[in-house]
Write an enzyme that holds these catalytic residues in place. Structure first.
Site, short mmCIF file in Angstrom:
data_model
loop_
_atom_site.label_atom_id
_atom_site.label_comp_id
_atom_site.label_asym_id
_atom_site.label_seq_id
_atom_site.Cartn_x
_atom_site.Cartn_y
_atom_site.Cartn_z
N ASN A 12 35.59 33.37 33.65
CA ASN A 12 35.98 31.85 34.04
C ASN A 12 36.51 32.39 35.32
OD1 ASN A 12 39.10 30.25 34.95
ND2 ASN A 12 39.80 31.73 33.91
N TRP A 13 35.73 31.56 36.21
CA TRP A 13 36.51 32.22 37.72
C TRP A 13 37.07 31.53 38.12
CZ3 TRP A 13 31.23 29.01 39.53
CH2 TRP A 13 29.77 30.00 39.01
N LYS A 14 38.16 30.27 37.89
CA LYS A 14 39.49 30.64 38.31
C LYS A 14 39.36 30.18 40.05
CE LYS A 14 40.96 34.92 36.51
NZ LYS A 14 42.07 35.20 35.60
N HIS A 97 44.96 28.36 29.74
CA HIS A 97 45.20 29.38 30.31
C HIS A 97 46.52 30.38 30.08
CE1 HIS A 97 44.05 32.77 33.19
NE2 HIS A 97 42.85 32.65 32.27
N GLU A 99 47.21 31.30 32.81
CA GLU A 99 48.25 31.07 34.32
C GLU A 99 48.90 30.04 34.09
OE1 GLU A 99 44.05 32.46 36.40
OE2 GLU A 99 44.94 34.33 35.66
N GLU A 169 44.84 35.90 24.28
CA GLU A 169 44.37 36.61 25.30
C GLU A 169 46.13 37.03 25.87
OE1 GLU A 169 41.31 35.88 28.51
OE2 GLU A 169 42.35 34.47 29.05
N GLY A 175 44.37 39.82 34.57
CA GLY A 175 44.59 40.29 36.03
C GLY A 175 45.11 41.95 36.33
N SER A 215 41.08 41.75 31.23
CA SER A 215 40.58 43.05 31.92
C SER A 215 39.68 43.79 31.09
CB SER A 215 42.21 43.67 32.08
OG SER A 215 43.11 43.32 33.00
#
Ligand code: PEP
Length: 258
Positions: A12-14, A97, A99, A169, A175, A215
């Site tokens: 997941n490159w964000k 997600h 975020e 997650e 993160g 992580s």
């Protein structure tokens, strides 16, 4: 126990990497992915989907998106639909997600609509679920995961189960550099699969692929990959580095099928 579900390693490159950087990354990873028995997925920014999908054609790598809107079309400035993603070359999409839930207020019911829409056009959803730190401290993890699964997947047809991926997650692990304990992940996925068994049937629940994310790095990846119940990994920060990502794919080779 031997896994019947194909192992998956997903990046997941964000909001990182322009097209040139994305293609350079893919060129490093293709030869490693070709030697692997896993499905290698890369969730790229919208702007890189077309170029990346062209570059991976005929390889073991699939390109996907990190988000989508739940509508088919409409006056939703700035949004992108499932069919647009598919047209651009995406084969999967991350939904819910942490975020997006935390920073953009996404709810389970919105995520549920997105899942339905993604499945309608043949995009495989990766549905992210997970408790936050307070919920874990208060012993509410089980209830939170169950509610997320119920509200996100409640009326999804059991025929979709083999196309579904769920990423466990825990928010406190995403993160932060503080991965969950593999035993904790094993237990959480066990609980989730049991709940999906109640929703559909145990055989249908067995078809759902479960990933762990939070992580993951080159040092801890092998342990997660060896943990029963974990079919694969969703990797954020460390997936930005092609050598690290390639290393994790090759670790999976050494761990082998269980
Ligand atoms: C993620 O973004 O889904 C993720 C798991 O991030 P990280 O690996 O950086 O914790």
């Amino acid at each position: 126990m031997k896994k019947s579900r194909a192992p998956v390693i997903c990046a997941n490159w964000k909001m990182y990497k322009n097209i040139e950087e994305a293609l350079a990354f893919i060129d490093v990873v293709i030869p490693v992915a070709e030697q692997s028995d896993c499905e290698v997925l890369i969730a790229v920014p919208f702007t890189a989907i077309r170029s990346c999908a062209d570059r991976v054609r005929g390889t073991r790598i699939s390109i996907g998106a990190q988000n989508m809107n739940d509508a088919t079309a409409g006056a939703f400035t700035g949004e992108v639909s499932a069919s647009m993603l598919q047209e651009a070359g995406a084969t999967f999409v991350i939904v819910g997600h942490s975020e997006r839930r935390r920073l953009f207020g996404e709810t389970n019911s919105f995520i549920h609509q997105k899942i339905k829409r993604a499945l309608d056009v043949g995009l495989r959803p990766i549905v992210c679920i997970g408790e936050n730190y307070e919920e874990r401290e208060n012993g509410a993890t089980h209830a939170v995961l169950k509610m997320q699964l119920q509200e996100c997947l409640g009326d999804i047809s059991k025929e979709a189960t083999s196309h579904l991926m769920v990423a466990y997650e825990p928010n406190w692990a995403v993160g932060t550099g503080l991965p969950a304990n593999p035993e904790t992940v094993h237990q959480a996925i066990d609980d989730c699969r049991a709940f999906l068994g109640e929703l559909w049937s145990s055989a249908d629940a067995q078809r759902v692929t479960f990933l762990y994310g939070g992580s993951v790095d080159v040092q801890n990846a092998a342990t997660f990959l060896q943990t029963p119940n974990i079919d694969g990994l969703l990797i954020g920060s460390v997936s930005l580095d092609p050598d690290s990502f390639a290393k994790i794919i090759s670790l999976r080779q050494n761990v082998g099928a269980r």
